[in-house]
Structure formats: C-alpha cells, structure tokens
Design a protein around this motif. Structure first.
Motif, mmCIF file in Angstrom:
data_model
loop_
_atom_site.group_PDB
_atom_site.id
_atom_site.type_symbol
_atom_site.label_atom_id
_atom_site.label_comp_id
_atom_site.label_asym_id
_atom_site.label_seq_id
_atom_site.Cartn_x
_atom_site.Cartn_y
_atom_site.Cartn_z
ATOM 1 N N UNK A 55 0.833 -1.209 0.000
ATOM 2 C CA UNK A 55 0.000 0.000 0.000
ATOM 3 C C UNK A 55 0.862 1.250 0.000
ATOM 4 N N UNK A 56 2.054 1.153 0.582
ATOM 5 C CA UNK A 56 2.933 2.306 0.650
ATOM 6 C C UNK A 56 3.792 2.511 -0.574
ATOM 7 N N UNK A 57 3.806 1.557 -1.487
ATOM 8 C CA UNK A 57 4.630 1.684 -2.680
ATOM 9 C C UNK A 57 4.048 2.704 -3.647
ATOM 10 N N UNK A 60 5.134 3.350 -9.583
ATOM 11 C CA UNK A 60 6.257 2.691 -10.237
ATOM 12 C C UNK A 60 6.711 1.461 -9.455
ATOM 13 N N UNK A 61 6.735 1.577 -8.123
ATOM 14 C CA UNK A 61 7.140 0.450 -7.289
ATOM 15 C C UNK A 61 6.167 -0.710 -7.387
ATOM 16 N N UNK A 62 4.876 -0.392 -7.398
ATOM 17 C CA UNK A 62 3.871 -1.435 -7.557
ATOM 18 C C UNK A 62 3.989 -2.103 -8.919
ATOM 19 N N UNK A 63 4.189 -1.288 -9.958
ATOM 20 C CA UNK A 63 4.297 -1.864 -11.295
ATOM 21 C C UNK A 63 5.485 -2.815 -11.368
ATOM 22 N N UNK A 64 6.627 -2.404 -10.824
ATOM 23 C CA UNK A 64 7.809 -3.264 -10.853
ATOM 24 C C UNK A 64 7.553 -4.571 -10.099
ATOM 25 N N UNK A 65 6.873 -4.471 -8.951
ATOM 26 C CA UNK A 65 6.548 -5.672 -8.177
ATOM 27 C C UNK A 65 5.633 -6.592 -8.974
#
Length: 206
Positions: A55-57, A60-65
């Motif tokens: 939730x804190x990402x 861009x961080x979520x997409x990479x994950x």
C-alpha cells in the motif's frame, strides 16, 4: 494463502541485501526489514505487514513488483498488484498491456481484449498492444479481426517480427496458405526462430 519464495526466483543472498538497501533508501523500510529477516525464505503476501508495504509503494514500485510476479509465473499475484497500479492511475497504458498479457496466459481472452482495448485507447500507436490483442482474438478464432490488429501493429512498427509471425499463423488458420507463408518468410528474415522452424518443417525455402 499465496506465498512468495524469493529463493524460487533465483535471488542470492547478495541480491537480497542489495534489494533491502534499495528499499531502505526509497523509504520502504518495513518491507526491507522483512526481506533481511527472512533472507531467501518465504514471504506470505496476505500478511498485514506485506499488504501495508504494498500500500505504501509508489505507482512505479507497484508496477515493478507486479511485473516481477508476472516474469516469475505468479500470474494471480501479478494481476492483483496490477489492479492496484490501475487504481492509482487508470491511464497507465503499460499496466493495462501487462495485465492483458496476464489474462492471455490465464486463458481469459475476453478480459485480455478489454484491457488491451483500454491500452490502445490511451496510447493509439501502441503496436505491441495491437499485436497482443490480435493474439487474443486468434485464440478465440476471430481471425479477420485478429489480422486487422496485426496489420495495424505492422503499420506502426514495420519490422515487428512477432506481428508478422502471428499474422501468418492467423492467415494459415483461416485458409490463406500462401499469404501465411509469405508472412512467415518475412518473420524469419526479421529473426523469428519459430517462423524459421515452421518453414523448415514444411520444407519451404526462406
């Protein structure tokens, strides 16, 4: 419950440390601590700490994950994370493309087409999305529609070997053998190993 095995992704101890450092410096301290504490052991994505960290990402961080999940074959995990990306930004054409690709691999072709429609609506010159939508339509045996999508992909990117290959397959499946062979020859010249192997198997000179 869903489980993520870092060791299953082939990530060594040094890589785990590096990922942890990157996450610390990008502000993701809680998930970094979890990675260091577990090393290459399992992380359970439904755990509250992990959910909070996702939730804190950033987008861009979520997409990479999500993309990492997709690359490692964890399709349901990838889809769930891509859902979050699109909640944050409903205009992310690449996220729609990747989620559409996930639906393709899950055999959910109509859902794939809906996501790829949206990717193309946002980015009308998205040749990869046209090609992927053509593949989904071919899977549904909608060959004339699929060929139109491959045509458009090739118009945008004239040396798109994958589009030539799949247009050739759609033409062959719809009974247009000579047109299909022509596409396979072009695809082979552009580097498509699959097209070259098919031509060789059929005894057709490229």
């Amino acid at each position: 419950s869903q489980r993520v095995f870092l060791s299953g992704l082939g990530i060594g101890a040094a890589a785990i440390v590096l990922i942890g450092l990157i996450l610390v410096f990008t502000g993701q301290v809680r998930i970094a601590a979890l990675i260091h504490s577990t090393g290459v052991s399992e992380l359970q994505s439904p755990e509250p700490e992990i959910q909070a960290s996702l939730a804190g990402l950033s987008e861009a961080g979520l997409f990479e994950t999500g993309y990492d999940y997709y690359e490692s074959g964890k399709l349901e995990n990838a889809r769930e994370v891509l859902d979050r990306v699109l909640e944050k930004n409903p205009e992310n054409s690449v996220a729609f493309f990747v989620r559409g690709s996930i639906y393709m691999e899950m055999g959910m072709y109509n859902q794939a087409i809906r996501d790829l429609d949206r990717a193309i609506e946002i980015q009308p010159e998205y040749s990869e999305a046209f090609c992927k939508r053509g593949q989904a339509k071919s899977s549904l045996r909608l060959y004339p529609e699929a060929i139109r999508d491959f045509n458009r992909a090739i118009e945008i990117t004239p040396e798109f070997s994958v589009a030539y290959y799949h247009r050739g397959a759609a033409r062959l499946a719809s009974g247009s053998r000579q047109a299909g062979i022509k596409d396979y020859r072009i695809a082979a010249r552009l580097g498509s190993k699959a097209a070259s192997e098919w031509l060789e198997a059929e005894g057709i000179r490229n």
